[in-house]
Scaffold this motif. Sequence first.
Motif, PDB file in Angstrom:
ATOM      1  N   UNK A 274      10.640  95.877  18.684  1.00 33.60           N
ATOM      2  CA  UNK A 274      10.805  97.332  18.764  1.00 33.60           C
ATOM      3  C   UNK A 274       9.777  97.912  19.739  1.00 33.60           C
ATOM      4  N   UNK A 275      10.265  98.731  20.690  1.00 32.15           N
ATOM      5  CA  UNK A 275       9.370  99.354  21.679  1.00 32.15           C
ATOM      6  C   UNK A 275       9.308 100.856  21.384  1.00 32.15           C
ATOM      7  N   UNK A 276       8.070 101.388  21.296  1.00 29.84           N
ATOM      8  CA  UNK A 276       7.946 102.820  20.986  1.00 29.84           C
ATOM      9  C   UNK A 276       6.790 103.428  21.776  1.00 29.84           C
ATOM     10  N   UNK A 277       6.712 104.759  21.795  1.00 31.40           N
ATOM     11  CA  UNK A 277       5.602 105.435  22.500  1.00 31.40           C
ATOM     12  C   UNK A 277       5.161 106.632  21.686  1.00 31.40           C
ATOM     13  N   UNK A 278       3.854 106.801  21.518  1.00 33.13           N
ATOM     14  CA  UNK A 278       3.309 107.952  20.792  1.00 33.13           C
ATOM     15  C   UNK A 278       2.258 108.623  21.647  1.00 33.13           C
ATOM     16  N   UNK A 279       2.275 109.953  21.667  1.00 31.92           N
ATOM     17  CA  UNK A 279       1.342 110.701  22.500  1.00 31.92           C
ATOM     18  C   UNK A 279      -0.057 110.657  21.884  1.00 31.92           C
ATOM     19  N   UNK A 280      -1.091 110.408  22.742  1.00 28.94           N
ATOM     20  CA  UNK A 280      -2.486 110.526  22.297  1.00 28.94           C
ATOM     21  C   UNK A 280      -3.255 111.221  23.407  1.00 28.94           C
ATOM     22  N   UNK A 281      -3.500 112.526  23.227  1.00 31.91           N
ATOM     23  CA  UNK A 281      -4.184 113.319  24.260  1.00 31.91           C
ATOM     24  C   UNK A 281      -3.376 113.312  25.543  1.00 31.91           C
ATOM     25  N   UNK A 282      -4.052 112.933  26.644  1.00 26.54           N
ATOM     26  CA  UNK A 282      -3.378 112.949  27.940  1.00 26.54           C
ATOM     27  C   UNK A 282      -2.635 111.644  28.210  1.00 26.54           C
ATOM     28  N   UNK A 283      -2.622 110.747  27.219  1.00 24.18           N
ATOM     29  CA  UNK A 283      -2.004 109.428  27.448  1.00 24.18           C
ATOM     30  C   UNK A 283      -0.904 109.156  26.425  1.00 24.18           C
ATOM     31  N   UNK A 284      -0.166 108.103  26.678  1.00 27.12           N
ATOM     32  CA  UNK A 284       0.804 107.600  25.703  1.00 27.12           C
ATOM     33  C   UNK A 284       0.309 106.250  25.207  1.00 27.12           C
ATOM     34  N   UNK A 285       0.521 105.991  23.903  1.00 24.58           N
ATOM     35  CA  UNK A 285       0.243 104.649  23.380  1.00 24.58           C
ATOM     36  C   UNK A 285       1.606 103.986  23.232  1.00 24.58           C
ATOM     37  N   UNK A 286       1.811 102.926  24.005  1.00 27.21           N
ATOM     38  CA  UNK A 286       3.101 102.229  23.961  1.00 27.21           C
ATOM     39  C   UNK A 286       2.924 100.982  23.100  1.00 27.21           C
ATOM     40  N   UNK A 287       3.848 100.757  22.169  1.00 28.91           N
ATOM     41  CA  UNK A 287       3.745  99.601  21.263  1.00 28.91           C
ATOM     42  C   UNK A 287       4.951  98.690  21.416  1.00 28.91           C
TER      43      UNK A 287
END
Length: 366
Positions: A274-287
């Motif tokens: 599973x590929x996902x992305x969550x916003x963290x400040x000015x960046x995205x954390x992609x898992x």
Amino acid sequence: MAASFAGFQSLIENSPDAISLIDRRGEILYGSASTSKLFGYLPEELIGRNCLDLVHPEDRYHSSCALQQVLSKPPGPIQWEARVLHKNNNYSWVESTVSNFLLDSEVQAIVMHQRDVSERRAADGEKQQHAEELVRSNLRLEEFAYTAAHDLREPLRTISIYTEMLIRITPMNPDAKEMAGFILDGAARMSALITDLLSFASTGLHETPRPVRLQDALAQAMRNLTPAIQESGARVTVDGLPLVVGDEIHLVRLFQNLIGNAIKYRSQDPVEIHVSANRRGAAWVVGIKDNGIGIAPRDQSRVFKPFIRLANRDLPGTGLGLAVCKKIVEDYGGEIWVESKLGTGSTFCFTIQAAGQDRALAQAAS
Ligand code: ADP
């Protein structure tokens, strides 16, 4: 009022900055005590001179334009830097902050604060020089690695071709045949290592990063992995992926290495990724989450080092895939890590700068 004027006067006299009053033609009317520290001249030696006389000829035009701007924009302040001649005949970099108080009945002059910024300019210059030298040295290293890897391919091809010919034309007992097979395996492994080293050496940033749709990079990585996905029956699911700042070629390689590993290091269970992305400040954390064999806590930071391989050595690989991922992510100013439990699965996460257009969050290709 008189007391406050005396207060101002004491402030001016004791300020480490040189403070001068000039008229609209740039003629110096007054200089504070620190002008002698900054320029070596006593204040009285400066009175009556034009403030542009001491400016380096190359900076004079730009300084005169700045002064004109001050005249047309009361009261300012306007700031600029220029080289100014010291009495000892050396130039120092001086930052001038100038305000127009010509219409102020108490001041009726242009007020100029000046401070020596030579040390800061020299440090900035050194930093810039270091950064340029680093880029040049990285390019030289990349070039060296590329040429070395390229030149190693040729003798390797010779070894493989002649070993295959020997096996074909020479009658060999089973032991000799097995040994010749080892030579071929070794050559094939070395060829894979060279390919990965070439890829490691060529991941440096050459283009200015620009907005990239992560879903496009993922879709391309999945196309490149079609045989592995089909052979394993892997099911890859994706949340909406954002627009990020990078280079598509690098992001394709990143996804390809991480999803390729999720398939390669699978358990007995049907492969689920599973590929996902969550916003963290000015960046995205992609898992990138898998249900594979997992990684023990003590190995979780080690796996990103070059040539570290933990799992079954019979699986193909060179131990460079995650090192390439780390290099790509860090080149864009991000971080990469893994959260994992042995026997349960792993989630590889990386951060990457958002492209700042959240509405571009697109539906992912599944
Ligand atoms: P390679 O796959 O060529 O060995 P990598 O640098 O890609 O090299 O990975 C390093 C090691 O990390 C692998 O050998 C494997 O032991 C471990 N690893 C990588 N990805 C995973 C994963 N998704 N699940 C479990 N182990 C993994």
